[in-house]
Design an enzyme around this catalytic site. Structure first.
Site, PDB file in Angstrom:
ATOM      1  N   LYS A   1       0.839  -1.203   0.000  1.00 21.83           N
ATOM      2  CA  LYS A   1       0.000   0.000   0.000  1.00 21.83           C
ATOM      3  C   LYS A   1       0.874   1.252   0.000  1.00 21.83           C
ATOM      4  CE  LYS A   1      -3.780  -2.543   2.039  1.00 21.83           C
ATOM      5  NZ  LYS A   1      -4.427  -3.100   3.224  1.00 21.83           N
TER       6      LYS A   1
ATOM      7  N   ASP B   1     -11.492   2.225   3.801  1.00 21.44           N
ATOM      8  CA  ASP B   1     -11.851   0.816   3.599  1.00 21.44           C
ATOM      9  C   ASP B   1     -13.361   0.662   3.393  1.00 21.44           C
ATOM     10  OD1 ASP B   1      -9.866  -1.200   3.554  1.00 21.44           O
ATOM     11  OD2 ASP B   1      -9.413  -0.868   5.672  1.00 21.44           O
TER      12      ASP B   1
ATOM     13  N   GLN C   1      -5.171  -2.198   9.374  1.00 21.72           N
ATOM     14  CA  GLN C   1      -4.986  -3.490   8.704  1.00 21.72           C
ATOM     15  C   GLN C   1      -5.591  -4.611   9.552  1.00 21.72           C
ATOM     16  OE1 GLN C   1      -3.711  -3.949   5.580  1.00 21.72           O
ATOM     17  NE2 GLN C   1      -4.193  -6.106   5.768  1.00 21.72           N
TER      18      GLN C   1
HETATM   19  N1  GUN Z   1      -7.183  -7.484   5.558  1.00 22.22           N
HETATM   20  C1  GUN Z   1      -7.562  -8.225   4.470  1.00 22.22           C
HETATM   21  N2  GUN Z   1      -8.191  -7.462   3.563  1.00 22.22           N
HETATM   22  C2  GUN Z   1      -8.226  -6.206   4.076  1.00 22.22           C
HETATM   23  C3  GUN Z   1      -8.748  -4.975   3.585  1.00 22.22           C
HETATM   24  O1  GUN Z   1      -9.328  -4.865   2.492  1.00 22.22           O
HETATM   25  N3  GUN Z   1      -8.578  -3.903   4.405  1.00 22.22           N
HETATM   26  C4  GUN Z   1      -7.968  -3.993   5.614  1.00 22.22           C
HETATM   27  N4  GUN Z   1      -7.871  -2.895   6.356  1.00 22.22           N
HETATM   28  N5  GUN Z   1      -7.468  -5.124   6.083  1.00 22.22           N
HETATM   29  C5  GUN Z   1      -7.610  -6.223   5.316  1.00 22.22           C
END
Ligand code: GUN
Length: 292
Positions: free
Chosen positions: A54, A121, A98
């Protein structure tokens, strides 16, 4: 039949180039550089890789990023304090916590604490509600990425039967909302589908899948979707990422299903790159929202 491979990596690059142009224009006109704050608690190796990806993507498109890495021993209250700081920081436009969080931390309480205007998100209940009403503030990254792949590969969704396998809050449920909506960021042709969601209690799941024009596999079981579950000519989107002894595999038996489907996404290099890219899209949207 040998299915056409839908190249998520190439599509992701194309969209990142578009976002980079928009970020540059926004920064020039507003004097503000969009900024994403990522919060990583503990040392789950897969999560570390995702967060690193990211940050690299932020760099590529001209978005600033902050990394807040906390030890696994962090308490829920400490995490909530950090989120409160990020919520009120004028430098931060998007906040990403996350997942998964370490055991002992109430994930929903933490996600509920994120300022919904910075919730890139789209996990906050206010944002989920807005999506369900067809007036989204942010689009959930993975489902939005799937919609981008489908449309950029020239697949029309209107009136099609899409079967989503998996009912998660991150993929299955929001995917159904985007595909049943009247419109999308790509236009009405990437929405307006008839959607069925299958899950572990679905009776004769294989028979339901065989009625699908499009299957979206997001169940988290390696190579679960096999050729006998697929109607000839169906479009197959594989959201799974499973670590097995033969390496990373999706939720679809790629070799077998490729013989039956018309289009298929590979793993890796399919949906995965899009999730990160649509997070960049949302961070720019968040910066625009906070400026307006
Ligand atoms: N863990 C697995 N997929 C995601 C996601 O799309 N966003 C976040 N924040 N954590 C994740």
């Amino acid at each position: 039949m040998s299915a056409e491979i839908m190249d998520g990596k190439a599509i992701s690059k194309e969209i990142q180039a578009e976002i980079a142009v928009e970020v540059a224009q926004f920064t020039q006109s507003s004097g503000v550089t969009p900024c994403l704050a990522a919060v990583l608690v503990g040392d789950d190796p897969a999560s570390e890789v995702y967060v690193r990806n990211k940050h690299r993507a932020c760099e590529r498109v001209g978005i600033a990023s902050q990394m807040h890495k906390l030890p696994a021993s962090t308490t829920e209250e400490e995490l909530l304090e950090l989120i409160a700081e990020l919520n009120s920081s004028t430098d931060v436009h998007g906040i990403l916590v996350q997942l998964p969080l370490p055991e002992g931390i109430d994930t929903l309480r933490v996600l509920d604490a994120v300022n919904p205007h910075k919730d890139v998100d789209a996990f906050h209940p206010e944002n989920v509600g807005l999506i369900s009403q067809g007036r989204p503030r942010f689009l959930p990254c993975t489902p939005h990425g799937v919609q981008q792949i489908i449309d950029r590969c020239g697949i029309e969704m209107t009136g099609k039967h899409a079967v989503i396998v998996g009912r998660s809050d991150i993929v299955g449920k929001p995917m159904s909302m985007l595909l049943t909506a009247r419109n999308s960021t790509r236009g009405p042709q990437a929405a307006n589908a008839t959607v069925t969601i299958c899950h572990s209690r679905t009776k004769d799941l294989a028979a339901v899948c065989r009625t699908a024009d499009v299957i979206i596999a997001a169940i988290g079981v390696a190579e679960f979707i096999t050729a006998d579950m697929v109607k000839p000519g169906a479009v197959i989107i594989d959201v799974g990422i499973n670590r097995t002894e033969k390496g990373l595999v999706g939720d679809v038996d790629f070799d077998g299903v490729s013989e039956v489907a018309s289009h298929i996404t590979p793993v890796p290099g399919g949906v995965g790159p899009l999730t990160v890219t649509m997070l960049m899209y949302n961070t720019l949207e968040a910066a625009k929202l906070l400026q307006s």
